[in-house]
Write a protein that holds these residues in place. Structure first.
Motif, PDB file in Angstrom:
ATOM      1  N   GLY A 299       0.807  -1.212   0.000  1.00  0.00           N
ATOM      2  CA  GLY A 299       0.000   0.000   0.000  1.00  0.00           C
ATOM      3  C   GLY A 299       0.836   1.256   0.000  1.00  0.00           C
ATOM      4  N   GLY A 300       2.162   1.102   0.214  1.00  0.00           N
ATOM      5  CA  GLY A 300       3.037   2.254   0.275  1.00  0.00           C
ATOM      6  C   GLY A 300       2.879   3.011   1.578  1.00  0.00           C
ATOM      7  N   GLU A 301       3.564   4.170   1.668  1.00  0.00           N
ATOM      8  CA  GLU A 301       3.442   4.998   2.882  1.00  0.00           C
ATOM      9  C   GLU A 301       3.227   6.452   2.472  1.00  0.00           C
ATOM     10  N   VAL A 302       3.977   7.417   3.003  1.00  0.00           N
ATOM     11  CA  VAL A 302       3.722   8.817   2.653  1.00  0.00           C
ATOM     12  C   VAL A 302       4.850   9.450   1.854  1.00  0.00           C
ATOM     13  N   ASP A 303       5.979   8.786   1.747  1.00  0.00           N
ATOM     14  CA  ASP A 303       7.134   9.339   1.054  1.00  0.00           C
ATOM     15  C   ASP A 303       7.013   9.079  -0.447  1.00  0.00           C
ATOM     16  N   VAL A 304       7.114  10.129  -1.234  1.00  0.00           N
ATOM     17  CA  VAL A 304       6.930  10.013  -2.683  1.00  0.00           C
ATOM     18  C   VAL A 304       7.943   9.049  -3.303  1.00  0.00           C
ATOM     19  N   CYS A 305       9.208   9.193  -2.928  1.00  0.00           N
ATOM     20  CA  CYS A 305      10.236   8.352  -3.537  1.00  0.00           C
ATOM     21  C   CYS A 305      10.020   6.880  -3.178  1.00  0.00           C
ATOM     22  N   ILE A 306       9.749   6.614  -1.906  1.00  0.00           N
ATOM     23  CA  ILE A 306       9.476   5.238  -1.482  1.00  0.00           C
ATOM     24  C   ILE A 306       8.288   4.683  -2.253  1.00  0.00           C
ATOM     25  N   ASN A 307       7.244   5.471  -2.372  1.00  0.00           N
ATOM     26  CA  ASN A 307       6.060   4.993  -3.087  1.00  0.00           C
ATOM     27  C   ASN A 307       6.335   4.758  -4.567  1.00  0.00           C
ATOM     28  N   SER A 308       7.225   5.555  -5.152  1.00  0.00           N
ATOM     29  CA  SER A 308       7.536   5.350  -6.573  1.00  0.00           C
ATOM     30  C   SER A 308       8.236   4.008  -6.789  1.00  0.00           C
ATOM     31  N   TYR A 309       9.173   3.673  -5.904  1.00  0.00           N
ATOM     32  CA  TYR A 309       9.856   2.384  -6.031  1.00  0.00           C
ATOM     33  C   TYR A 309       8.872   1.238  -5.812  1.00  0.00           C
ATOM     34  N   THR A 310       7.964   1.416  -4.845  1.00  0.00           N
ATOM     35  CA  THR A 310       6.998   0.366  -4.517  1.00  0.00           C
ATOM     36  C   THR A 310       6.006   0.161  -5.643  1.00  0.00           C
ATOM     37  N   LEU A 311       5.556   1.253  -6.249  1.00  0.00           N
ATOM     38  CA  LEU A 311       4.661   1.170  -7.400  1.00  0.00           C
ATOM     39  C   LEU A 311       5.286   0.342  -8.515  1.00  0.00           C
ATOM     40  N   ALA A 312       6.525   0.673  -8.882  1.00  0.00           N
ATOM     41  CA  ALA A 312       7.190  -0.018  -9.987  1.00  0.00           C
ATOM     42  C   ALA A 312       7.495  -1.473  -9.641  1.00  0.00           C
ATOM     43  N   SER A 313       7.994  -1.711  -8.444  1.00  0.00           N
ATOM     44  CA  SER A 313       8.336  -3.085  -8.066  1.00  0.00           C
ATOM     45  C   SER A 313       7.092  -3.942  -7.890  1.00  0.00           C
ATOM     46  N   GLY A 314       6.017  -3.343  -7.387  1.00  0.00           N
ATOM     47  CA  GLY A 314       4.774  -4.092  -7.273  1.00  0.00           C
ATOM     48  C   GLY A 314       4.220  -4.485  -8.625  1.00  0.00           C
ATOM     49  N   ALA A 315       4.262  -3.565  -9.591  1.00  0.00           N
ATOM     50  CA  ALA A 315       3.822  -3.899 -10.948  1.00  0.00           C
ATOM     51  C   ALA A 315       4.650  -5.035 -11.520  1.00  0.00           C
ATOM     52  N   TRP A 316       5.943  -4.976 -11.307  1.00  0.00           N
ATOM     53  CA  TRP A 316       6.880  -5.996 -11.802  1.00  0.00           C
ATOM     54  C   TRP A 316       6.576  -7.359 -11.210  1.00  0.00           C
ATOM     55  N   LEU A 317       6.281  -7.416  -9.918  1.00  0.00           N
ATOM     56  CA  LEU A 317       6.051  -8.696  -9.245  1.00  0.00           C
ATOM     57  C   LEU A 317       4.588  -9.112  -9.234  1.00  0.00           C
ATOM     58  N   GLY A 318       3.703  -8.296  -9.795  1.00  0.00           N
ATOM     59  CA  GLY A 318       2.302  -8.659  -9.871  1.00  0.00           C
ATOM     60  C   GLY A 318       1.516  -8.415  -8.601  1.00  0.00           C
ATOM     61  N   ALA A 319       1.975  -7.515  -7.744  1.00  0.00           N
ATOM     62  CA  ALA A 319       1.272  -7.185  -6.507  1.00  0.00           C
ATOM     63  C   ALA A 319       0.140  -6.202  -6.785  1.00  0.00           C
ATOM     64  N   ASP A 320      -0.758  -6.081  -5.831  1.00  0.00           N
ATOM     65  CA  ASP A 320      -1.844  -5.113  -5.925  1.00  0.00           C
ATOM     66  C   ASP A 320      -1.323  -3.750  -5.479  1.00  0.00           C
ATOM     67  N   VAL A 321      -1.108  -2.855  -6.419  1.00  0.00           N
ATOM     68  CA  VAL A 321      -0.628  -1.511  -6.098  1.00  0.00           C
ATOM     69  C   VAL A 321      -1.686  -0.465  -6.448  1.00  0.00           C
ATOM     70  N   SER A 322      -2.954  -0.861  -6.415  1.00  0.00           N
ATOM     71  CA  SER A 322      -4.033   0.041  -6.808  1.00  0.00           C
ATOM     72  C   SER A 322      -4.097   1.280  -5.916  1.00  0.00           C
ATOM     73  N   ARG A 323      -3.747   1.134  -4.632  1.00  0.00           N
ATOM     74  CA  ARG A 323      -3.748   2.307  -3.757  1.00  0.00           C
ATOM     75  C   ARG A 323      -2.752   3.340  -4.259  1.00  0.00           C
ATOM     76  N   LEU A 324      -1.588   2.893  -4.720  1.00  0.00           N
ATOM     77  CA  LEU A 324      -0.568   3.823  -5.193  1.00  0.00           C
ATOM     78  C   LEU A 324      -0.935   4.425  -6.541  1.00  0.00           C
ATOM     79  N   VAL A 325      -1.642   3.686  -7.367  1.00  0.00           N
ATOM     80  CA  VAL A 325      -2.101   4.232  -8.642  1.00  0.00           C
ATOM     81  C   VAL A 325      -3.003   5.438  -8.398  1.00  0.00           C
ATOM     82  N   ALA A 326      -3.804   5.379  -7.356  1.00  0.00           N
ATOM     83  CA  ALA A 326      -4.650   6.517  -7.012  1.00  0.00           C
ATOM     84  C   ALA A 326      -3.864   7.599  -6.283  1.00  0.00           C
ATOM     85  N   TRP A 327      -2.857   7.187  -5.536  1.00  0.00           N
ATOM     86  CA  TRP A 327      -2.124   8.115  -4.659  1.00  0.00           C
ATOM     87  C   TRP A 327      -1.335   9.170  -5.441  1.00  0.00           C
ATOM     88  N   PHE A 328      -0.665   8.783  -6.505  1.00  0.00           N
ATOM     89  CA  PHE A 328       0.235   9.728  -7.183  1.00  0.00           C
ATOM     90  C   PHE A 328      -0.490  10.930  -7.792  1.00  0.00           C
TER      91      PHE A 328
END
Length: 322
Positions: free
Chosen positions: A125-154
């Protein structure tokens, strides 16, 4: 620009994580060649080393962004931070081209076992830091995780001037940051390439426009250089902004979207060109301090294979379009 054969041979004499990109981007190797080299990243060299360090619970070093033993340790008082925890390792493995299949089950393990050091939030789900969330968004997409919260967050967390700033979430800034904005744009672009979902493209373009309007390195308020970091190139750059890292992103975006380079990149391109040594290489500046699993590039002041790869492909892309 044609790469000097001696430089090309030097670049090819490298870890598979770097070599496959040299083959694809500089040597013009056919796909079957560079894809075979890319497949070796998970079994040889840097990539294999990082994969071997994964914990049974799916994490690295027992933590999401920091090692489990970091806070309250002597290391926490040292400059920089360690780069051995889960988020940093996933970022490296993804950018080095490791196939997601080499980390089968990791997305589920992290969903079950990994929590952010910030408020114990769940990993994907990520946290509040933009950079951390950017890495999590990309890595989640790569590994097939649910990153829908981050898709809305950015899109929701862009600032009025078009970009992002990690400090904005704590109320410390209302202006965007070069570092945060580039990291956000790179994470969104990686997500877009992996998933084909373009729902954040307008947000990404807005962040890119923030950087372009400042010609990648100047303050909008004074026209002065935003900081020495913009013209000091280092690998791994982790979260650090530079015009070289920014140009590499704009090259990636251009190739994905089939667009020409923006003319406002010209001054930044010349900064990169002027940093190239007479032998065709770029030198490493000061590596970011902090513990790593292994060294992946040259020491300070020495020719850097990674920077030479990136600098050469950026100039090739630009020069081919003008």
């Amino acid at each position: 620009m044609t790469t000097d054969p001696r430089v090309l041979d030097w670049l090819l004499d490298s870890d598979p994580a770097l070599r496959w990109q040299v083959e694809r981007d500089l040597a013009g190797a056919p796909p079957e060649v560079w894809q075979a080299t890319r497949a070796r990243v998970a079994t040889d060299g840097f990539g294999a080393r990082l994969l071997a360090e994964q914990d049974a619970d799916g994490q690295w070093a027992g933590g999401a962004f920091f090692p489990a033993d970091f806070f309250g340790s002597a290391e926490a008082e040292e400059p920089g931070q360690p780069w051995v925890a889960t988020t940093w390792v996933l970022k490296d493995l993804r950018e080095w081209g490791v196939e997601a299949s080499a980390l089968d089950g990791t997305a589920d393990k992290l969903a079950a076992n990994s929590r952010w050091e910030y408020e114990d939030l769940p990993y994907w789900g990520g946290e509040v830091d933009v950079c951390i969330n950017s890495y999590t968004l990309a890595s989640g997409a790569w590994l097939g995780a649910d990153v829908s919260r981050l898709v809305a967050w950015f899109p929701e967390h862009r600032l009025a001037d078009g970009g992002w700033n990690c400090e904005a979430e704590e109320g410390d800034s209302v202006r965007s940051s070069f570092h945060s904005t580039l990291n956000a744009a790179r994470g969104i672009l990686a997500y877009e390439r992996i998933t084909g979902d373009t729902s954040m493209r307008d947000a990404r373009h807005g962040g890119e426009e923030y950087l372009l309007s400042r010609r990648l390195m100047f303050r909008a308020s004074t026209g002065e250089l935003v900081g020495d970091f913009a013209t000091r190139f280092v690998y791994p750059n982790r979260h650090r902004y530079s015009v070289l890292a920014a140009l590499d992103h704009f090259r990636d975006a251009s190739l994905l979207e089939g667009t020409q380079p923006d003319p406002r990149l010209a001054e930044a391109v010349e900064v990169v060109r002027s940093a190239r040594q007479t032998d065709g290489t770029w030198l490493q500046t000061t590596p970011l301090p902090g513990r790593t699993w292994c060294d992946v590039d040259a020491a300070e002041g020495e020719p850097s294979r990674w920077l030479t790869l990136i600098g050469t492909r950026v100039l090739d892309w630009w020069d081919a379009a003008i």
